[in-house]
Design a protein around this motif. Structure first.
Motif, mmCIF file in Angstrom:
data_model
loop_
_atom_site.group_PDB
_atom_site.id
_atom_site.type_symbol
_atom_site.label_atom_id
_atom_site.label_comp_id
_atom_site.label_asym_id
_atom_site.label_seq_id
_atom_site.Cartn_x
_atom_site.Cartn_y
_atom_site.Cartn_z
ATOM 1 N N ASN B 109 37.652 24.250 39.801
ATOM 2 C CA ASN B 109 38.263 24.448 38.394
ATOM 3 C C ASN B 109 39.007 25.797 38.257
ATOM 4 O O ASN B 109 38.970 26.757 39.150
ATOM 5 N N PHE B 110 39.470 26.116 37.159
ATOM 6 C CA PHE B 110 40.217 27.243 36.782
ATOM 7 C C PHE B 110 39.133 28.276 36.476
ATOM 8 O O PHE B 110 38.098 27.855 35.886
ATOM 9 N N ILE B 111 39.363 29.498 36.962
ATOM 10 C CA ILE B 111 38.304 30.474 36.704
ATOM 11 C C ILE B 111 39.169 31.618 36.144
ATOM 12 O O ILE B 111 39.740 32.243 36.397
ATOM 13 N N CYS B 112 38.421 32.023 34.969
ATOM 14 C CA CYS B 112 38.966 33.164 34.098
ATOM 15 C C CYS B 112 37.862 34.094 33.726
ATOM 16 O O CYS B 112 36.920 33.705 33.199
ATOM 17 N N LYS B 113 37.710 35.026 34.624
ATOM 18 C CA LYS B 113 36.690 36.314 34.276
ATOM 19 C C LYS B 113 36.890 37.515 34.956
ATOM 20 O O LYS B 113 37.805 37.566 35.817
ATOM 21 N N TYR B 114 35.974 38.432 34.549
ATOM 22 C CA TYR B 114 35.957 39.660 35.238
ATOM 23 C C TYR B 114 35.056 39.734 36.689
ATOM 24 O O TYR B 114 34.372 39.236 36.775
ATOM 25 N N PRO B 139 40.147 41.402 35.720
ATOM 26 C CA PRO B 139 40.000 39.965 35.523
ATOM 27 C C PRO B 139 40.815 38.990 36.513
ATOM 28 O O PRO B 139 41.928 39.454 37.103
ATOM 29 N N ALA B 141 42.354 34.915 36.827
ATOM 30 C CA ALA B 141 42.436 33.892 35.835
ATOM 31 C C ALA B 141 43.462 32.776 36.759
ATOM 32 O O ALA B 141 44.768 32.932 36.557
#
Lengths: 725, 228
Positions: B109-114, B139, B141
């Motif tokens: 999956n795409f992952i966007c997070k700190y 972050p 992304a």
């Protein structure tokens, strides 16, 4: 060209009365191409023929509304010569049969509605509804829709900052995918979807036209059946990279001042954009289809006019500026051609290699579709559904709270929003999951906007008028909880088959409720979308109006719902009543969807919100969170989890049973924390607004304790909160 | 000093990088179009994040053939400083400026997070104001940030101290569960042997002010400014 028979007319979704009307307008019979053109423009999806009369109930004006419904999107003044452009739209049917592309092109379409006004898109939101997750098909749809939203939004570089997802069995075969886009624009840069100035050229730019998406709007204007899966070619395929180029090129062209008007080719493709632009400009338009770029061979005029190929724009520029436009599009490697020009006679005249293939008054397509006052009748289920037997008290409140917080509709949507780039453009000042609305900073100013989507289908099913009011009230409360003053809404009205009197009654009531609430909160409707025919053979969806709310932050704000510091006082604004009807507790623990939804007094709600907003403005509020699905206990648990703090909550004099106290979804309640020294200020503000609040406890390290009913550690709650997917 | 932000079709963090340099750091900065043939006068180039050419093929696989990349190569050979962020890192790998390749994230999956990353080497111009072992909150992304290299390449990277950042816990350990995407050896950023080209998956331009969640990205830009 095929002969026009009653079967052909019926297969176009037109009634015989509608066909007669077309003949009257044209003073002759339409040919096959013209019939196709009318069929898409007079479809429910494009013409709003069943809803138009009722939608007039919505308030649409306020001094800060620069542009209300009727254009591609609404525009709201936020001061400093800046304005916000916003709209929400459904892509339910395409997502039901092809979730990834259905959702992706829903996002692509709503983005085009925003930049076609000359605005830079700065945020996306999505309101989603699926069947229960124990059904593998629902899980497949959820995964596909989320991946489609991510695939399009991430690639084009617009952050997906907020939204909601709920699960109910009524959405099983007919999920809801409502996408909202928010843009930013200078007042003097607004572009409308008009074509005017005789002789001004009409430029086509973007993807070539193919056979994809033929009759997409007609497909959206009937119920879903087994055969709908064979309509999969009616779903288009998205190309976010192409759209990214279009955004940049169109915004670059906007700066040159060449543009007279612009509109995207979305539903009903070239047909809709040409006749609407001409109609709005009180003009005519002449097109030569031979000039339209194509990706398939041997396409008939009928197919070119009705194709819903994605990522195409139609632009009317000032005569003599074609070269300026061409240079910009060439820079972005986009294919742009002049396909026609503005004429004086109000006719949409379509030629193919010199021969006229369609000739129709533009206004008859865009404005003169039939308007129906469909019959309405209160559905029979409402006679019995409000009955609620005495409910046994739970044995173990800890267990109930853990179940609630782990339910898919309440659980943290982290695994979803982490798939969305929610930070690109570097405006996202409150991250998803941290507060009741997203906060987006406006670069170059001290301002920020808050945005949210909301809508509780279960409440609307039990009482559409009340549910409509609550949808607006809760959306307003959400933006208030981060310190924003509500300004305006856009809405997406998802309902069943309007030809059924019960559905039409629900629609009328929901719109009445929303309209009343919009008047009370002074948040006019700036536009939106109606999606009917959300039914499968088994059932209709709950009536589900979704509200997209915009608020403005000009001073202090609240950094979300999380409890901050040990010793902070926890205050509940508003009152908890014996209201379990339609609640998550009732459904999850007692297996019932019944009872009366929580009541709401909008004047009282407004005072609660005013109190909250003023307390935030005075800088005394450290966290704020509204009580919604799951009630006070769930809201407190969320405050603890997000803040990584515990709380000690005590109810001394108890007038109602604990399960009401903990799980009632009574409206007009907000949990605030503040330092003890600031309580006096809060009392002043509350007494000025004549509202009540109660001090219910204190923030402390350790667990969340509520009397001797609840005692749970935040980390344990968190693991349940995140466990649903 | 003068910065250039290269704009490929589909770049979408170009505006963010430009804004940070111009408004947060008051730097001289210009966009560089992907067809540009002259890069005289620049001190540092940024290859920003995004989806160049839609990334429908392997990430960065088409952008590496952009006309401007010929000039970027000359610029690199002159010792110019190049920072590739996210898609920019992917393009630098495809162009062969940095060793290794990107695989799809381990969870697909795409992952966007700190995330938190640990500074592994404070010698290069990108980290000289930090210190080895410092933890930065930044972050990510991306869909394809699962760095891979063969054993020999990895050994060489380690031997030459070319690994600049590793995904880590807040207290500076690098176990598998601190690794968001399956990246080899928790690698989040590497530089070339000469130390003038850095590729990193986290986005320093997204964490420049407190209101965006972190200010830890500042030190990357400040380090570059201090070294020019």
């Amino acid at each position: 060209m095929p002969e026009i028979t009653p079967e052909v007319i019926k297969s176009h979704g037109l009634s015989m009365e509608e066909y007669e009307r077309i003949c009257q307008v044209l003073k002759r019979s339409p040919n096959h191409t013209e019939l196709g053109i009318y069929s898409v423009m007079w479809s429910e999806h494009c013409s709003y023929k069943s809803s138009r009369a009722i939608l007039k109930l919505f308030p649409t004006q306020a001094p800060w509304i620069l542009l209300g419904p009727g254009e591609n999107a609404g525009i709201i003044d936020i001061g400093d010569n800046l304005a916000v452009v916003m709209k929400i739209e459904s892509h339910n049917h395409p997502s039901a049969v092809e979730p990834y592309q259905g959702a992706a092109t829903g996002v692509g379409g709503i983005i085009r509605d925003i930049f076609t006004m000359g605005a830079r898109p700065i945020a996306l939101l999505d309101s989603l509804r699926f069947g229960e997750l124990d059904d593998p098909q629902s899980r497949y749809l959820l995964n596909g829709v989320v991946a489609g939203i991510a695939g399009y939004g991430n690639c084009i570089g617009i952050p997906t900052v907020a939204g909601e997802i709920y699960f109910e069995s009524c959405y099983k075969g007919n999920p809801l995918v409502n996408a909202m886009c928010v843009g930013l624009i200078d007042h003097d840069k607004i572009i409308k979807g008009i074509a005017s100035g005789v002789g001004n050229p009409i430029i086509y730019v973007g993807s070539a036209t193919g056979r994809d998406g033929l009759h997409g709007v007609t497909f959206a204007s009937r119920e879903l059946t087994e055969e709908s899966y064979e309509d999969r070619p009616a779903v288009q395929v998205g190309d976010p990279f192409m759209e990214k180029l279009l955004v940049e090129a169109c915004l670059e062209l906007e700066k040159t001042g060449c543009i007279v008007g612009m509109q995207d080719m979305g539903g009903a493709g070239l047909t809709c954009s040409t006749c609407e632009m001409a109609a709005r400009g009180n003009s005519g338009m002449e097109l030569d289809l031979a000039l339209v770029p194509r990706r398939a061979q041997g396409m008939l005029p009928y197919e070119v006019m009705l194709s819903e190929s994605q990522e195409r724009m139609l632009i009317c520029v000032k005569a003599g500026t074609e070269d300026i436009a061409r240079k910009i599009f060439e820079k972005w490697d986009l294919h742009a051609v002049v396909i026609g020009e503005v004429t004086v006679d109000g006719m949409l005249r379509v030629k193919d290699k010199g021969e006229i293939v369609a000739e129709i008054p533009a206004k008859s397509l865009a404005d003169d579709a039939p308007v129906y006052q469909r019959p309405q009748q209160k559905p029979a289920y409402l006679e019995t559904v409000h009955y609620l037997p005495d409910l046994p008290l739970p044995q173990d409140y800890n267990n109930v709270l853990l179940k609630l917080i782990a339910s898919p509709s309440i659980g943290l949507k982290e695994k979803v929003y982490e798939q969305y780039d929610h930070m690109v453009q570097t405006n996202t000042q409150l991250l998803p999951g941290k507060g009741d609305a997203a906060i987006l900073g406006i670069k170059g100013t001290q301002k920020a906007i808050a945005v949210t989507t909301d809508g509780n289908g279960r409440y609307c099913y039990l009482d559409p008028y009340l549910g409509g009011m609550i949808a607006v009230a809760e959306a307003a409360r959400n933006v208030v909880c981060v310190g924003a003053r509500p300004l305006a809404i856009t809405n997406c009205l998802n309902f069943g088959n309007p030809e059924k009197p019960g559905v039409m009654w629900q629609f009328q009531k929901a719109v009445e409720g929303m309209s009343y609430a919009c008047k009370i909160f002074q948040t006019p409707v700036t536009g939106g979308n109606v999606s009917f025919y959300n039914e499968t053979e088994d059932m209709a969806i709950y009536p589900t109006p979704i509200v997209g709310m915009l608020g403005i932050i000009e001073g202090q704000r609240v950094e979300g719902m999380g409890f901050k510091d040990e010793g902070d006082m926890i205050v509940l604004l508003g009152e908890t009543k014996e209201e379990l009807g339609g609640s998550e507790y009732l459904k999850l623990i007692h297996g019932k969807v019944s009872g009366k939804p929580p009541q709401i007094d909008l004047d009282w709600e407004k005072k609660i919100q005013a109190t909250c907003l003023e307390a935030i403005a005075q800088g005394i509020i450290k966290s704020a969170h509204d009580c919604s699905e799951g009630g006070l206990a769930v809201a407190l648990a969320e405050c603890c989890i997000v803040g990584e703090m515990g709380a000690e909550i005590t109810f001394d004099s108890i007038f109602i049973e604990p399960h009401y106290l903990l799980f009632s979804e009574s409206q007009s309640r907000i949990i605030l924390t503040l330092e003890k020294k600031d309580l006096e200020k809060l009392e002043e503000i509350a007494s000025f607004h004549k509202v009540t609040f109660s001090i219910i406890g204190r923030v402390k390290e350790g667990s969340l304790q509520i009397n001797d009913w609840i005692d749970l550690r935040p980390s344990f709650l968190e693991s349940h909160w995140k466990s649903w997917l | 000093m003068k910065w250039g932000v290269i704009v490929f079709p589909g770049s979408n963090c170009d505006h963010d990088c430009y804004w940070v340099l111009k408004h947060s750091f008051n730097q001289e900065v210009e966009y560089i179009w992907h067809k540009e043939t002259n890069l005289a006068g620049y001190d540092c180039l940024i290859l920003p994040g995004g989806f160049s050419y839609g990334d429908y093929l392997r990430t960065g696989a088409i952008a590496r053939f952009s006309r401007v990349m010929l000039e970027v190569e000359k610029f690199a050979n002159r010792g110019g400083i190049i920072l590739g962020i996210c898609n920019g890192f992917q393009i630098l790998l495809e162009a062969g400026f940095l060793p290794g390749a990107m695989l799809r994230n381990k969870n697909l999956n795409f992952i966007c997070k700190y995330v938190t990353i640990r500074v592994e080497n404070e010698q290069p111009p990108f980290t000289n104001l930090t210190s080895k072992g410092r933890i930065l909150n930044m972050p990510i992304a991306h869909m394809d940030g699962n760095y891979y290299a063969d054993k020999a390449t990895l050994e060489e990277l380690n031997r030459n101290n070319q690994v600049i950042f590793r995904y880590s816990t807040k207290d500076g350990r690098c176990p598998v569960d601190a690794n968001p995407n399956g990246s080899l050896d928790n690698i989040a950023g590497i530089c070339n042997r000469e130390g003038n080209i850095l590729g990193m998956m986290p986005h320093p331009e997204r964490c420049i002010e407190k209101q965006l969640g972190s200010e830890d990205g500042r030190v990357i830009f400040e380090s570059i400014m201090a070294s020019v």
